[in-house]
Structures are given as structure tokens and as C-alpha cells.
Design a protein around this motif. Structure first.
Motif, mmCIF file in Angstrom:
data_model
loop_
_atom_site.group_PDB
_atom_site.id
_atom_site.type_symbol
_atom_site.label_atom_id
_atom_site.label_comp_id
_atom_site.label_asym_id
_atom_site.label_seq_id
_atom_site.Cartn_x
_atom_site.Cartn_y
_atom_site.Cartn_z
ATOM 1 N N TRP A 18 -6.801 -14.291 -3.757
ATOM 2 C CA TRP A 18 -5.735 -13.824 -4.644
ATOM 3 C C TRP A 18 -4.936 -12.716 -3.944
ATOM 4 N N TYR A 19 -5.647 -11.780 -3.337
ATOM 5 C CA TYR A 19 -4.987 -10.684 -2.633
ATOM 6 C C TYR A 19 -4.132 -11.218 -1.482
ATOM 7 N N ALA A 20 -4.700 -12.116 -0.663
ATOM 8 C CA ALA A 20 -3.971 -12.657 0.490
ATOM 9 C C ALA A 20 -2.743 -13.446 0.048
ATOM 10 N N VAL A 21 -2.895 -14.268 -0.975
ATOM 11 C CA VAL A 21 -1.756 -15.040 -1.487
ATOM 12 C C VAL A 21 -0.697 -14.078 -2.024
ATOM 13 N N GLY A 22 -1.134 -13.043 -2.727
ATOM 14 C CA GLY A 22 -0.195 -12.056 -3.258
ATOM 15 C C GLY A 22 0.583 -11.368 -2.155
ATOM 16 N N GLN A 23 -0.089 -11.035 -1.054
ATOM 17 C CA GLN A 23 0.584 -10.399 0.079
ATOM 18 C C GLN A 23 1.641 -11.325 0.675
ATOM 19 N N ILE A 24 1.284 -12.590 0.849
ATOM 20 C CA ILE A 24 2.235 -13.559 1.419
ATOM 21 C C ILE A 24 3.420 -13.755 0.496
ATOM 22 N N VAL A 25 3.147 -13.885 -0.795
ATOM 23 C CA VAL A 25 4.231 -14.067 -1.769
ATOM 24 C C VAL A 25 5.139 -12.839 -1.779
ATOM 25 N N ASP A 26 4.552 -11.652 -1.743
ATOM 26 C CA ASP A 26 5.365 -10.425 -1.721
ATOM 27 C C ASP A 26 6.266 -10.373 -0.493
ATOM 28 N N GLY A 42 -1.219 -16.188 -9.538
ATOM 29 C CA GLY A 42 -2.507 -16.709 -10.013
ATOM 30 C C GLY A 42 -2.577 -18.224 -9.923
ATOM 31 N N ALA A 43 -1.509 -18.889 -10.330
ATOM 32 C CA ALA A 43 -1.485 -20.356 -10.275
ATOM 33 C C ALA A 43 -1.527 -20.843 -8.832
ATOM 34 N N LEU A 44 -0.790 -20.177 -7.957
ATOM 35 C CA LEU A 44 -0.786 -20.542 -6.540
ATOM 36 C C LEU A 44 -2.161 -20.320 -5.924
ATOM 37 N N THR A 45 -2.820 -19.259 -6.325
ATOM 38 C CA THR A 45 -4.174 -18.976 -5.841
ATOM 39 C C THR A 45 -5.142 -20.067 -6.298
ATOM 40 N N GLU A 46 -5.067 -20.452 -7.567
ATOM 41 C CA GLU A 46 -5.946 -21.508 -8.090
ATOM 42 C C GLU A 46 -5.722 -22.820 -7.355
ATOM 43 N N MET A 47 -4.450 -23.158 -7.115
ATOM 44 C CA MET A 47 -4.130 -24.398 -6.403
ATOM 45 C C MET A 47 -4.661 -24.345 -4.968
ATOM 46 N N THR A 48 -4.511 -23.211 -4.309
ATOM 47 C CA THR A 48 -4.997 -23.044 -2.938
ATOM 48 C C THR A 48 -6.511 -23.148 -2.888
ATOM 49 N N LEU A 49 -7.188 -22.500 -3.840
ATOM 50 C CA LEU A 49 -8.643 -22.556 -3.899
ATOM 51 C C LEU A 49 -9.128 -23.994 -4.100
ATOM 52 N N LEU A 50 -8.465 -24.721 -4.958
ATOM 53 C CA LEU A 50 -8.834 -26.122 -5.189
ATOM 54 C C LEU A 50 -8.660 -26.951 -3.918
ATOM 55 N N GLN A 51 -7.574 -26.716 -3.183
ATOM 56 C CA GLN A 51 -7.352 -27.434 -1.929
ATOM 57 C C GLN A 51 -8.425 -27.096 -0.902
#
Length: 120
Positions: A18-26, A42-51
Motif C-alpha cells: 500500500w505504501y509503495a503503490v501510494g508513493q508511485i501514485v503520488d 486502496g483499490a490499486l493496491t488490492e488489484m496489485t496484491l491479487l496479481q
């Protein structure tokens, strides 16, 4: 007890993701002068985790099918087979590494042969 530890590990990994995705999105939002909501992150993090979980399951399945306990580059290349561009890039990279290793092994063998000749 083991399930609790496993669940705690999963939650820690999810938080780190979540932190890493947030940093990239920011970073991307700043570049493009846009905003992203926490729900989007949050949704992007969930999708990434599922992948990531799906990739891990597939790699483990390929590895087990081949009768191995360790995932190899062959398993990763097999996973990438449905994306020809990605497969080509990965295959070229693996081939380069193999060629470098063979060249290094060849030069160390020739160096050892020269030492043996010098001793005689």
C-alpha cells in the motif's frame, strides 16, 4: 498460532505494498498535476496484491509440475508466454545472463589451463 503469524505477515506485506503503490501514485500525480483518492490507491493496491498472488500460484504450479522445489527462469518465461513482447524481453535478458556466465566460466577455465601449462 502459525495461522496468526501468517496472517500478520500478510498484513505487513499488504501495508508495505500500500505504501509503495501510494508513493508511485503520488509521484505520477505530481508529474501530471492530478489527484488520487485514498480509495483509488486502496483499490490499486488490492488489484496489485491479487496479481502478485496469482503469479506466485502459477509459478509454484509450474515448478511443481516440473518436479522441482525451486522456481527457475524457465517457470517465469512460461508464465510470460501469453505476452509476446514481455516474453521476448525476458528471454533476451536470460540469454544475456547465461552468455555472461558462460564467458566468465570460459575465461576462468582458460586461466586455469594457462597456470597448469606454466607449472609444467
Amino acid at each position: 498460532m502459525a495461522d496468526t503469524t501468517r496472517e500478520e505477515d500478510r498484513e505487513r506485506l499488504k501495508s508495505a505494498l500500500w505504501y509503495a503503490v501510494g508513493q508511485i501514485v503520488d509521484e505520477e500525480c505530481l508529474k501530471r498535476n492530478r489527484n488520487a483518492t485514498p480509495q483509488f490507491i486502496g483499490a490499486l493496491t488490492e488489484m496489485t496484491l491479487l496479481q502478485i498472488e496469482n503469479v506466485a500460484i502459477d509459478l509454484e504450479t509450474f515448478c511443481n509440475h516440473a518436479g522441482r522445489s525451486t522456481v527457475t527462469t524457465d517457470d517465469v518465461l512460461l508464465l510470460a508466454r501469453k505476452n509476446p513482447d514481455l516474453h521476448r524481453i525476458m528471454k533476451n535478458y536470460v540469454d544475456e545472463i547465461k552468455a555472461d556466465k558462460e564467458a566468465a566460466a570460459g575465461s576462468s577455465r582458460s586461466g586455469a589451463a594457462k597456470k597448469n601449462k606454466a607449472k609444467k
